[in-house]
Write a protein that holds these residues in place. Structure first.
Motif, PDB file in Angstrom:
ATOM      1  N   GLU A  63       0.732  -1.076  -0.117  1.00 58.34           N
ATOM      2  CA  GLU A  63       0.080  -0.066  -0.107  1.00 58.34           C
ATOM      3  C   GLU A  63       0.857   1.062  -0.087  1.00 58.34           C
ATOM      4  N   TYR A  64       0.574   2.111  -0.847  1.00 59.74           N
ATOM      5  CA  TYR A  64       0.924   3.707  -0.732  1.00 59.74           C
ATOM      6  C   TYR A  64       0.163   4.332   0.319  1.00 59.74           C
ATOM      7  N   CYS A  65       0.905   5.024   1.148  1.00 58.85           N
ATOM      8  CA  CYS A  65       0.353   5.985   2.176  1.00 58.85           C
ATOM      9  C   CYS A  65       0.463   7.338   2.019  1.00 58.85           C
ATOM     10  N   ALA A  66      -0.425   8.166   1.542  1.00 58.95           N
ATOM     11  CA  ALA A  66      -0.246   9.534   1.223  1.00 58.95           C
ATOM     12  C   ALA A  66       0.175  10.136   2.638  1.00 58.95           C
ATOM     13  N   HIS A  67       0.229  11.670   2.600  1.00 55.39           N
ATOM     14  CA  HIS A  67       0.992  12.559   3.353  1.00 55.39           C
ATOM     15  C   HIS A  67       0.492  12.505   4.833  1.00 55.39           C
ATOM     16  N   ALA A  68      -0.840  12.295   5.222  1.00 56.03           N
ATOM     17  CA  ALA A  68      -1.228  12.232   6.439  1.00 56.03           C
ATOM     18  C   ALA A  68      -1.022  11.063   7.273  1.00 56.03           C
ATOM     19  N   ALA A  72      26.775   6.544  26.137  1.00 55.81           N
ATOM     20  CA  ALA A  72      27.969   6.269  26.924  1.00 55.81           C
ATOM     21  C   ALA A  72      28.738   7.616  27.000  1.00 55.81           C
ATOM     22  N   GLU A  73      28.860   8.271  26.036  1.00 58.00           N
ATOM     23  CA  GLU A  73      29.647   9.659  26.186  1.00 58.00           C
ATOM     24  C   GLU A  73      29.087  10.856  26.593  1.00 58.00           C
ATOM     25  N   GLY A  74      27.742  10.658  26.943  1.00 52.53           N
ATOM     26  CA  GLY A  74      26.761  11.831  27.521  1.00 52.53           C
ATOM     27  C   GLY A  74      26.532  12.675  26.284  1.00 52.53           C
ATOM     28  N   ILE A  75      26.437  12.230  24.982  1.00 52.30           N
ATOM     29  CA  ILE A  75      26.223  13.039  23.963  1.00 52.30           C
ATOM     30  C   ILE A  75      24.796  12.768  23.720  1.00 52.30           C
ATOM     31  N   PRO A  76      23.860  13.939  23.757  1.00 50.85           N
ATOM     32  CA  PRO A  76      22.415  13.812  23.148  1.00 50.85           C
ATOM     33  C   PRO A  76      22.517  13.190  21.605  1.00 50.85           C
ATOM     34  N   GLU A  77      21.474  12.205  21.443  1.00 49.73           N
ATOM     35  CA  GLU A  77      21.122  11.763  20.113  1.00 49.73           C
ATOM     36  C   GLU A  77      20.486  12.911  19.132  1.00 49.73           C
ATOM     37  N   VAL A  78      20.784  12.721  17.893  1.00 51.06           N
ATOM     38  CA  VAL A  78      20.281  13.568  16.887  1.00 51.06           C
ATOM     39  C   VAL A  78      19.085  13.065  16.356  1.00 51.06           C
ATOM     40  N   VAL A  79      17.666  13.577  16.409  1.00 52.57           N
ATOM     41  CA  VAL A  79      16.476  12.805  16.387  1.00 52.57           C
ATOM     42  C   VAL A  79      15.884  13.694  15.498  1.00 52.57           C
ATOM     43  N   THR A  80      15.281  13.074  14.125  1.00 54.05           N
ATOM     44  CA  THR A  80      14.460  13.794  13.140  1.00 54.05           C
ATOM     45  C   THR A  80      13.279  12.882  13.133  1.00 54.05           C
ATOM     46  N   ASN A  81      12.044  13.574  13.194  1.00 60.35           N
ATOM     47  CA  ASN A  81      10.714  13.107  13.075  1.00 60.35           C
ATOM     48  C   ASN A  81      10.177  13.849  11.775  1.00 60.35           C
ATOM     49  N   LEU A  82       9.656  13.047  10.741  1.00 58.69           N
ATOM     50  CA  LEU A  82       8.941  13.396   9.621  1.00 58.69           C
ATOM     51  C   LEU A  82       7.721  12.950   9.191  1.00 58.69           C
ATOM     52  N   ARG A  83       6.736  13.738   8.867  1.00 58.49           N
ATOM     53  CA  ARG A  83       5.347  13.552   8.182  1.00 58.49           C
ATOM     54  C   ARG A  83       5.542  13.306   6.889  1.00 58.49           C
ATOM     55  N   THR A  84       5.432  12.150   5.991  1.00 57.25           N
ATOM     56  CA  THR A  84       5.779  12.165   4.601  1.00 57.25           C
ATOM     57  C   THR A  84       5.043  11.154   3.960  1.00 57.25           C
ATOM     58  N   THR A  85       5.255  10.771   2.935  1.00 61.00           N
ATOM     59  CA  THR A  85       4.644   9.608   2.048  1.00 61.00           C
ATOM     60  C   THR A  85       5.401   8.471   1.996  1.00 61.00           C
ATOM     61  N   ALA A  86       4.856   7.389   1.912  1.00 58.74           N
ATOM     62  CA  ALA A  86       5.582   6.178   1.881  1.00 58.74           C
ATOM     63  C   ALA A  86       4.813   4.896   1.452  1.00 58.74           C
ATOM     64  N   THR A  87       5.579   4.072   0.899  1.00 61.00           N
ATOM     65  CA  THR A  87       5.027   2.579   0.559  1.00 61.00           C
ATOM     66  C   THR A  87       5.522   1.636   1.582  1.00 61.00           C
ATOM     67  N   VAL A  88       4.626   0.868   1.902  1.00 62.70           N
ATOM     68  CA  VAL A  88       4.940  -0.133   2.956  1.00 62.70           C
ATOM     69  C   VAL A  88       4.444  -1.668   2.328  1.00 62.70           C
ATOM     70  N   GLY A  95       6.532  16.491   4.620  1.00 60.96           N
ATOM     71  CA  GLY A  95       5.176  16.349   4.009  1.00 60.96           C
ATOM     72  C   GLY A  95       5.177  15.319   2.974  1.00 60.96           C
ATOM     73  N   GLY A  96       6.292  15.060   2.365  1.00 61.38           N
ATOM     74  CA  GLY A  96       6.157  14.035   1.362  1.00 61.38           C
ATOM     75  C   GLY A  96       5.956  14.536  -0.192  1.00 61.38           C
ATOM     76  N   LEU A  97       6.549  14.109  -1.020  1.00 62.69           N
ATOM     77  CA  LEU A  97       6.199  14.212  -2.584  1.00 62.69           C
ATOM     78  C   LEU A  97       5.615  13.209  -3.308  1.00 62.69           C
ATOM     79  N   GLY A  98       5.289  11.900  -2.456  1.00 61.68           N
ATOM     80  CA  GLY A  98       4.790  11.010  -3.313  1.00 61.68           C
ATOM     81  C   GLY A  98       5.743  10.113  -4.055  1.00 61.68           C
ATOM     82  N   LEU A  99       7.222  10.204  -4.080  1.00 63.90           N
ATOM     83  CA  LEU A  99       8.131   9.702  -4.897  1.00 63.90           C
ATOM     84  C   LEU A  99       7.857   8.047  -4.847  1.00 63.90           C
ATOM     85  N   THR A 100       7.642   7.489  -3.660  1.00 60.33           N
ATOM     86  CA  THR A 100       7.593   6.129  -3.479  1.00 60.33           C
ATOM     87  C   THR A 100       6.355   5.439  -3.838  1.00 60.33           C
TER      88      THR A 100
END
Length: 775
Positions: free
Chosen positions: A553-558, A586-602, A668-673
């Motif tokens: 299934e292709y999942c649209a933007h939302a 272990a080194e006390g360094i914060p992780e770099v986190v990215t969250n994104l609403r996008t388009t996808a195929t599962v 937001g996704g471009l629907g590429l997948t």
């Protein structure tokens, strides 16, 4: 021909080769109109600042020849940061050279009515003066020039689609007596130019293409040199090739293209090491090589040094891909195979303008495995069509908010255009609704909704980042700007070795400050680093279950949310063969986190063979590779997830192990997948054919083992038969490998013998042509 069409009142797109005189065709009529209409104004839009810098002197020389004051031709872009200075420049300007960014973030922002509100940041009188000058300029706008029009696709092109229509609407509102806007576009590599420009600008266009191009051409020889993948020591192969070419002839100049800023720096440093520390001093002392990319603060100096012959060549990203005029470059290189034919032709067009040129692609032989294993077949492909995505919710929200601010919906200015106005069919109602606050999707809002003009139109969902150098005394100074947070996460994650102006630095810290990411770096010896990344996705399914065997299934933007975490860094010191993993926790360094609403195929496969984590990883990467190659999508825009997949159906969420998610990394996704959902069977067929061909890995990359590729194809034929070609069947006979092998060897032997492949063509109306050969 072009001047005749413009004289008849048509909008024009000039689609001819590099150095064919396109600039003259749009400069002459624009300047003639300004000379004969004393109040008229014009805008020339260039996609990058470097190109506008390169062209402003040409415009001024032409203006002087046309009897215009050259002082009326000016550049306003991000290099002019002071708002008062921008206003003073605009006051004396007849023709403004601008980037889309400054039109969005400054020109259109100051085109809105003030409504008597006191601005929070700037003096009220200064704001009113700027608004007056902006509105006066737009009310007299007669010509709009769009150079390098092929660059307006994807996210940037979609932003510009909305932007151009808002610009036309504001002009319509401000004009005392409406007159049609005249538009001229130009590009050397554009598919179906009239259709693309009509979609982009909402106006009809006439085309002048290569049939009318009589400009002389020197011969260009295009060659393939076998090398490694760009990130697999391929940049070392590029260094060796450049040294060999420039050592043959001390007067020979070159340009080497790479698709990664850090690879550009590594390549340049390998060709010629830096002897100083500051960017300015490094440029002055460089002779054989310099990196050229966004983020460098002295790019204009590098351009001048290259023109003057003070630097023999540069390793450049796409920043030097467009029409910046360096006329005497003789040899070009490209590390790896670009994702589009249009891009490689743009790059090859940088060399051999005044004399025969040579363009060398350094890539493994398997780079052409989706192009008949042939450089000639790859080169003969038509330029890919540009893609626009007006349904992207991040982009749509931004421009709807902007339109609401620019246009008085209560009637003091004209209303938003009616459906009969020249807007793409799907846009007027959408924009009108969002401008009025209807159907607004706050979950896709980026930046401050009260200041939508400030949103970045290069990557709407990404914040900005600054990299600061920590000096020996502990003070900091700006090392590089013009970096998005996403780019920083890729190249300047904590503990990474970061290259700038051929110097190496270690990234020490990340912190968020006022909506911006601030990164600190300290000068240090180079070492190899790579991030340790964890990722996952949550997808909401709406289609009925496809089969007990699985689901596609292709999942649209939302309906798709993807995340990535950089949780550590692998390090290899110079001279070591082993990598050492450093985990941030272990080194006390914060992780770099990215969250994104996008388009996808599962893809969910309920079969035992898909239970293995490595198999899912390989399938996801293989599908990504095939899709990007066949659909001309940049691999950097696509990500895959083979674990940590949450599936939501009918309001219930569960983790699914036997699943992969392929998603695009644009906010937001471009629907590429969607291409994967539509073509899974065809992609599986290609992967199976590759897996069954008995060709050494050095010549062809078996993206999947044969048993895995066969299982994937069998599953696709059962669950998604509509994605197979009509003539395909699930049963595939054994491939005649010996025949293919002999043909491949004969082809390369022929290349080595006569240096030419069948099918090379001479360009009509030219004195030279293209030769395709192996090297």
């Amino acid at each position: 021909m072009g001047l005749e069409l413009l004289g008849q009142g048509h909008n024009l797109v000039i689609s001819t080769g590099t150095a064919s005189g396109k600039s003259l065709v749009f400069q002459a009529p624009t300047l003639h109109h300004l000379a004969t209409h004393p109040n008229a104004t014009a805008i020339a839009i260039y996609p990058i600042k470097a190109l506008a810098r390169d062209q402003v002197l040409r415009w001024r020389n032409m203006a002087e020849a046309a009897g215009l004051d050259p002082a009326g031709i000016n550049r306003i872009d991000g290099d002019v940061r002071d708002l008062t200075e921008r206003r003073l420049i605009l006051q004396r300007t007849r023709l403004a050279l601008m980037t889309p960014d400054v039109i969005q973030q400054w020109l259109m922002a100051y085109s809105e009515p003030l409504y008597g509100r006191r601005p929070l940041r700037h003096d009220l009188r200064e704001v009113q003066n700027t608004q007056y000058n902006v509105r006066r300029f737009l009310s007299n706008l007669a010509f709009l020039i769009l150079d390098e029009a092929h660059t307006y696709d994807g996210a940037l092109g979609t932003h510009c689609l909305y932007l151009l229509h808002r610009l036309q609407q504001k002009r319509r509102e401000l004009m005392a007596q409406f007159e049609p806007l005249r538009m001229i576009a130009a590009s050397a590599t554009i598919h179906n130019p009239a259709q693309h420009l009509e979609t982009l600008a909402g106006l009809p266009f006439q085309v002048v293409d290569d049939r009318y191009d009589g400009s002389p051409r020197a011969e260009l020889t295009v060659q393939h040199a076998v090398g490694r993948e760009p990130h697999d020591e391929g940049w070392r192969d590029l260094q060796a090739a450049v040294r060999e070419v420039i050592n043959d002839d001390p007067d020979r100049s070159y340009i080497a293209f790479v698709d990664d800023r850090q690879l550009a720096e590594r390549a340049a440093a390998g060709i010629e090491a830096a002897r100083s520390i500051t960017e300015d001093a490094i440029i002055v002392e460089s002779r054989d090589a310099m990196a050229y990319r966004s983020g460098l603060m002295q790019r204009e100096r590098i351009e001048e040094a290259l023109r003057a012959g003070d630097i023999r060549g540069i390793a450049s990203t796409s920043a030097m891909e467009m029409g910046i005029d360096i006329p005497d470059l003789q040899v070009g290189f490209n590390l790896g195979l670009p994702h589009s034919v249009g891009r490689i032709r743009q790059r090859a067009g940088r060399v051999g303008r005044n004399s025969p040129g040579r363009f060398i692609i350094i890539a493994p032989r398997r780079a052409f495995q989706f192009h008949e294993d042939s450089l000639a077949a790859y080169w003969r492909q038509p330029v890919e069509p540009a893609r626009l995505y007006p349904s992207n919710p991040n982009i749509r929200n931004t421009h709807g908010r902007c339109l609401a601010k620019e246009t008085d919906l209560n009637g003091t200015e004209r209303s938003i255009p009616s459906p009969t106005d020249a807007w793409p069919e799907q846009l007027p109602q959408t924009l009108r609704e969002i401008a009025r606050g209807e159907h607004y999707a706050p979950e896709f809002q980026t930046g401050d909704p009260q200041q939508p003009h400030r949103n970045d139109i290069r990557d709407a969902a990404d914040g900005r980042a600054r990299i600061l150098q920590v000096m020996p005394g502990g003070e900091t100074e700006l090392l590089t700007s013009e970096v998005t947070r996403r780019e920083a996460a890729r190249d300047a994650y904590p503990l990474a070795t970061y290259f700038h102006a051929k110097q190496s630095y270690t990234i020490e810290g990340w912190r968020e400050s006022g909506g911006e990411t601030v990164i600190t770096a300290r000068h240090a010896p180079p070492r190899e680093t790579r991030p340790i990344i964890q990722n996952g996705a949550t997808v909401t399914l709406q289609q009925p279950r496809v089969s007990e065997q699985g689901h596609l299934e292709y999942c649209a933007h939302a309906r798709a949310v993807a995340w990535e975490r950089i949780v550590g860094c692998s390090v290899r010191e110079p001279g070591d063969s082993e990598w050492r993993d450093v985990h941030y926790g272990a080194e006390g360094i914060p992780e770099v986190v990215t969250n994104l609403r996008t388009t996808a195929t599962v893809v969910i496969i309920w079969e035992d063979w898909f239970d293995d984590t490595n198999t899912r990883r390989d399938v996801a990467r293989a599908l990504r590779t095939v899709m990007c190659s066949r659909e001309s999508i940049h691999p950097a825009d696509i990500r895959t997830t083979h674990q940590n997949v949450q599936v939501v159906r009918d309001g219930r969420s569960s983790e699914v192990n036997r699943a992969i998610v392929i998603w695009d990394k644009v906010g937001g996704g471009l629907g590429l997948t969607k291409a994967v959902a539509d073509n899974l069977g065809r992609y599986a067929q290609a992967l199976l054919e590759i897996a069954r061909q008995p060709v050494p890995r050095s010549e062809r990359e078996r993206l999947l083992r044969e048993d895995t590729a066969a299982a994937l194809h069998r599953w696709a034929a059962s669950v998604a038969p509509h994605t197979l070609d009509p003539e395909q069947t699930p049963v595939i006979t054994e491939y005649a490998g010996a025949t293919f092998r002999s043909q491949l060897e004969a082809r390369w032997a022929a290349c080595s013998t006569n240096g030419e492949l069948p099918g090379s063509t001479n360009r009509p109306g030219s004195t030279g042509g293209h030769r395709i050969s192996a090297w």
